[in-house]
Design a protein around this motif. Structure first.
Motif, PDB file in Angstrom:
ATOM      1  N   UNK A  70      37.848  33.810  46.300  1.00 53.55           N
ATOM      2  CA  UNK A  70      36.333  33.722  46.250  1.00 53.55           C
ATOM      3  C   UNK A  70      35.555  34.330  45.144  1.00 53.55           C
ATOM      4  N   UNK A  71      36.446  35.288  44.397  1.00 53.60           N
ATOM      5  CA  UNK A  71      35.532  36.212  43.421  1.00 53.60           C
ATOM      6  C   UNK A  71      36.247  35.962  42.019  1.00 53.60           C
ATOM      7  N   UNK A  72      36.860  34.621  41.978  1.00 51.34           N
ATOM      8  CA  UNK A  72      37.491  34.260  40.786  1.00 51.34           C
ATOM      9  C   UNK A  72      36.603  33.166  40.010  1.00 51.34           C
ATOM     10  N   UNK A  73      37.344  32.406  38.974  1.00 59.09           N
ATOM     11  CA  UNK A  73      36.815  31.787  37.878  1.00 59.09           C
ATOM     12  C   UNK A  73      35.938  30.364  38.574  1.00 59.09           C
ATOM     13  N   UNK A  74      36.368  30.089  39.380  1.00 61.41           N
ATOM     14  CA  UNK A  74      35.884  28.409  39.955  1.00 61.41           C
ATOM     15  C   UNK A  74      35.278  28.704  41.237  1.00 61.41           C
ATOM     16  N   UNK A  75      35.517  29.184  42.283  1.00 59.15           N
ATOM     17  CA  UNK A  75      34.863  29.328  43.374  1.00 59.15           C
ATOM     18  C   UNK A  75      33.928  30.465  43.442  1.00 59.15           C
ATOM     19  N   UNK A  76      34.247  31.790  42.629  1.00 63.37           N
ATOM     20  CA  UNK A  76      33.189  32.601  42.487  1.00 63.37           C
ATOM     21  C   UNK A  76      31.879  31.989  41.931  1.00 63.37           C
ATOM     22  N   UNK A  77      31.701  31.533  40.879  1.00 60.44           N
ATOM     23  CA  UNK A  77      30.872  30.922  40.287  1.00 60.44           C
ATOM     24  C   UNK A  77      30.020  29.723  41.047  1.00 60.44           C
ATOM     25  N   UNK A  78      30.863  28.931  41.827  1.00 59.36           N
ATOM     26  CA  UNK A  78      30.329  27.746  42.403  1.00 59.36           C
ATOM     27  C   UNK A  78      29.727  28.291  43.758  1.00 59.36           C
ATOM     28  N   UNK A  79      30.051  29.233  44.339  1.00 56.70           N
ATOM     29  CA  UNK A  79      29.360  29.969  45.618  1.00 56.70           C
ATOM     30  C   UNK A  79      28.274  30.319  45.023  1.00 56.70           C
ATOM     31  N   UNK A  80      28.116  31.090  43.971  1.00 59.14           N
ATOM     32  CA  UNK A  80      26.782  31.561  43.693  1.00 59.14           C
ATOM     33  C   UNK A  80      25.889  30.880  43.252  1.00 59.14           C
ATOM     34  N   UNK A  81      26.376  29.706  42.511  1.00 60.50           N
ATOM     35  CA  UNK A  81      25.397  28.564  42.243  1.00 60.50           C
ATOM     36  C   UNK A  81      24.932  27.900  43.441  1.00 60.50           C
ATOM     37  N   UNK A  82      25.490  27.658  44.324  1.00 60.07           N
ATOM     38  CA  UNK A  82      25.110  26.782  45.756  1.00 60.07           C
ATOM     39  C   UNK A  82      24.052  27.839  46.188  1.00 60.07           C
ATOM     40  N   UNK A  83      24.410  29.165  46.439  1.00 62.46           N
ATOM     41  CA  UNK A  83      23.397  30.056  46.795  1.00 62.46           C
ATOM     42  C   UNK A  83      22.166  30.033  46.278  1.00 62.46           C
ATOM     43  N   UNK A  84      21.986  29.889  44.987  1.00 61.34           N
ATOM     44  CA  UNK A  84      20.850  30.179  44.169  1.00 61.34           C
ATOM     45  C   UNK A  84      20.132  28.550  44.011  1.00 61.34           C
ATOM     46  N   UNK A 130      27.825  27.265  35.020  1.00 58.12           N
ATOM     47  CA  UNK A 130      28.111  28.662  34.946  1.00 58.12           C
ATOM     48  C   UNK A 130      27.006  29.389  34.026  1.00 58.12           C
ATOM     49  N   UNK A 131      26.498  28.498  33.026  1.00 55.86           N
ATOM     50  CA  UNK A 131      25.742  29.268  32.092  1.00 55.86           C
ATOM     51  C   UNK A 131      24.181  29.561  32.851  1.00 55.86           C
ATOM     52  N   UNK A 132      23.939  28.526  33.485  1.00 55.22           N
ATOM     53  CA  UNK A 132      22.499  28.282  34.268  1.00 55.22           C
ATOM     54  C   UNK A 132      22.634  29.782  35.338  1.00 55.22           C
ATOM     55  N   UNK A 133      23.722  29.787  35.804  1.00 57.05           N
ATOM     56  CA  UNK A 133      23.860  31.064  36.758  1.00 57.05           C
ATOM     57  C   UNK A 133      23.996  32.383  35.934  1.00 57.05           C
ATOM     58  N   UNK A 134      24.546  32.474  34.865  1.00 58.84           N
ATOM     59  CA  UNK A 134      24.636  33.853  34.087  1.00 58.84           C
ATOM     60  C   UNK A 134      23.208  34.013  33.604  1.00 58.84           C
TER      61      UNK A 134
END
Length: 386
Positions: A301-315, A253-257
């Protein structure tokens, strides 16, 4: 100055109510727990104790409470309030909206002083959601008037409240660390002078930093701790494997942020270490089942687990440890949690993959699906089937 605060629970008394009182507000709590309401009115004060060496405490004086079902009294208080805040839980916002709407309607007839209504909830866009609920109870003319003088600025809040075991029903223990950030761009009137509140022009980075660090890490420890048979968060964190998973998820999540908001790398890494240290504090001991409760909300989908995981996969960023946590959450079968029971019932009827799509919103064919399913199989091999 008068502040009306919805929720006389531990966060309400130990965090928001404390800071409002210290800022000079007369705090009026609104709650449906009659014993709490009666005790607050009887004593007019309570103590807040810090979970730190020496357990220092503060005395909060000059407070009172209103029974939440007394809508007329609640509305009258809001009509004359200088600030309204909430700490009731995301699912309860819709249930307090009617009383807030009545207070606003009454206020619009006699009081043109601007009012900020701040939802201090563990969610993204809490105040915006509260506004939507409230506006459903307002006439079109009142909505138009309210748009000019009533604001619902979003906020991000963070303070861990440990398990409470006090004979004094009003005494509340909280951790020393806290954060209350409010979007100043969404406020009306004069900005409230509350020591400990940080006003920012854009809340999004702070909301996601908190949700994807504090809440994500807590969830990782809780779901894996439950599967491994641990009772409390600090106990689970002493397991090297779980600690490694929590740190790994927060690195993801840090890499994403860092990529999204350009936080300073060293500063964010220090923030992560502070968070891990907070979890490990034995004075903040909390049951894994309490932290893991309501898995449907926490898997959304927008909470603490799936939210950042989906964004990480997208990036094209790693989501391995987040995928592990999602897998553990899908296997959370605590029988006293209704949401856990619903997920497990769906899993037995329709299989894990369909259940995952239903509750997480992860699209079919998304790379995160394979990551989660792989970790489910691995967890089954490690600890057996729950």
């Amino acid at each position: 100055m008068l502040a009306v605060h919805f929720g006389a629970g531990n966060i309400g008394r130990g965090f928001i109510g404390l800071l409002l009182n210290q800022a000079g507000y007369e705090v009026v709590f609104v709650d449906v727990n009659q014993s709490l309401v009666d005790e607050l009115n009887l004593r007019g004060s309570y103590r807040v104790q810090l979970a730190a060496e020496g357990t220092p405490f503060s005395e909060v004086r000059g407070v009172r409470a209103i029974q939440g079902q007394d809508v007329d009294a609640v509305a009258e208080a809001i009509a004359h309030a200088d600030l309204v805040t909430t700490a009731v839980g995301p699912h309860i916002l819709q249930h307090i909206a009617g009383a807030i709407a009545q207070g606003i309607s009454r206020r619009l007839k006699s009081n043109a002083i601007p009012l900020n209504v701040i939802a201090c909830e563990n969610m993204i866009g809490g105040s915006a959601q509260l506004k939507a609920h409230v506006y459903r109870f307002l006439s079109e003319s009142d909505q138009a008037k309210a748009d000019g003088i009533i604001a619902f600025p979003n906020a991000a809040v963070d303070r861990i409240v440990p398990l409470q075991q006090h004979e004094d029903k009003l005494l509340v223990t909280v951790e020393p660390f806290f954060e209350w950030v409010v979007d100043q761009s969404q406020m009306v009137g004069e900005t409230p002078a509350i020591e400990g509140v940080t006003y920012v022009p854009d809340l999004a980075p702070y909301i996601e930093r908190k949700l994807f660090t504090v809440n994500t890490g807590h969830a990782v420890i809780a779901y894996l701790g439950y599967l491994h048979g641990y009772a409390t968060i600090d106990e689970a964190l002493r397991d090297a494997e779980i600690k490694n998973a929590a740190r790994g998820a927060l690195q993801e999540t840090g890499a994403l942020l860092l990529e999204k908001y350009r936080f300073e790398k060293e500063t964010h890494e220090a923030y992560v270490e502070k968070i891990l240290g907070r979890y490990a504090n034995p004075m903040l001991s909390d049951h894994v089942t309490r932290v893991a409760r309501s898995p449907i909300r926490k898997l959304s989908s927008n909470d603490r687990l799936v939210g950042p995981a989906m964004q990480c996969v997208e990036r094209a960023l790693s989501a391995e440890y987040l995928g592990l946590a999602i897998a553990a959450a899908l296997l959370f079968d605590y029988p006293e949690d209704p949401e856990a029971e619903l997920i497990q019932s769906e899993r037995k009827q329709n299989g894990l993959e369909q259940t995952m799509r239903t509750y997480t919103g992860i699209p079919e064919g998304n790379p995160l699906t394979d990551i989660v399913l792989r970790h489910v199989r691995s967890l089954h091999e490690q600890i057996g089937t729950h």
